[in-house]
Write an enzyme that holds these catalytic residues in place. Structure first.
Site, short mmCIF file in Angstrom:
data_model
loop_
_atom_site.label_atom_id
_atom_site.label_comp_id
_atom_site.label_asym_id
_atom_site.label_seq_id
_atom_site.Cartn_x
_atom_site.Cartn_y
_atom_site.Cartn_z
N ARG A 90 -24.89 -35.30 -82.10
CA ARG A 90 -25.32 -36.64 -81.70
C ARG A 90 -27.00 -36.71 -82.31
O ARG A 90 -27.48 -37.88 -82.47
CB ARG A 90 -25.18 -37.01 -80.19
N GLU A 127 -24.74 -24.06 -71.13
CA GLU A 127 -24.27 -24.23 -70.04
C GLU A 127 -22.89 -23.83 -69.85
O GLU A 127 -22.36 -23.61 -69.07
CB GLU A 127 -24.70 -25.49 -69.42
#
Length: 202
Positions: A90, A127
């Site tokens: 993105r 994460e």
């Protein structure tokens, strides 16, 4: 409706739409509210237990997207960088728009194996797994001032790897901007003393 969120139905999946009275960001509350109003929280994507921050509604809103791009450029100053880096994927959208608006080049930092020529690479933990990023070794001339852009700052692993890659390829990091910072994951602290510009911090 609370200031925090409202749940709505979107194509059969529960998503959470961020709302906005007490929001904050490094470019002021107006821009922060704009970003927050166009973010959807999608639970359990890309795997169970992960809350994905979907910024596609912001990209799809031409007026809002233009305001965000103009805000990024105004914050840094259009003459403060010579190239823009977008982090896959993105970040590509943001970097291309900023580069076009300011007349500079755009350089992608990509996942391993996507670039055809000699690269610098950096592996890091994120994460929900591990990843490797790469940039072409000849992406920058020495001293090139580089603005780095991404959508979300979480733990800071992706950003740290990218900023290191820019410097290894001969660039000088002129700034780092994200649309949204997940402050509770302390990515900003991981990147210190490098400055972080987040349009929205949650």
């Amino acid at each position: 409706m609370t200031d925090a969120a409202v749940v709505r139905e979107d194509m059969g999946t529960h998503v959470t739409e961020t709302h906005t009275a007490g929001v904050r960001g490094d470019s002021g509350p107006e821009v922060a509210r704009l970003v927050a109003s166009r973010v959807l929280d999608v639970p359990d994507f890309p795997k169970p237990g992960v809350m994905f921050k979907d910024l596609m509604p912001l990209f799809a809103d031409g007026t809002a997207f233009r305001e965000v791009i103009d805000g990024i450029i105004a914050y840094h100053g259009r003459d403060s960088f010579d190239a823009v880096v977008g982090i896959e994927a993105r970040g590509f959208v943001l970097a291309a728009a900023v580069a076009y608006a300011t007349g500079v080049g755009v350089v992608p930092v990509r996942k391993a194996g996507k670039l055809p020529r000699a690269t610098h690479s950096a592996s890091y933990a994120l994460e929900y797994g591990e990843a490797t990023l790469e940039v072409h070794q000849d992406a920058f001339t020495a001293g090139h001032r580089v603005l780095v852009l991404d959508d979300v700052l979480a733990t800071g692993g992706t950003a740290e790897a990218t900023l290191d890659l820019v410097e290894r390829a001969g660039g000088t990091v002129a700034g780092f901007t994200v649309l949204m910072e997940l402050g509770f994951l302390k990515g900003r602290e991981r990147l210190a003393p490098r400055p972080v510009h987040a349009l929205l911090t949650v």
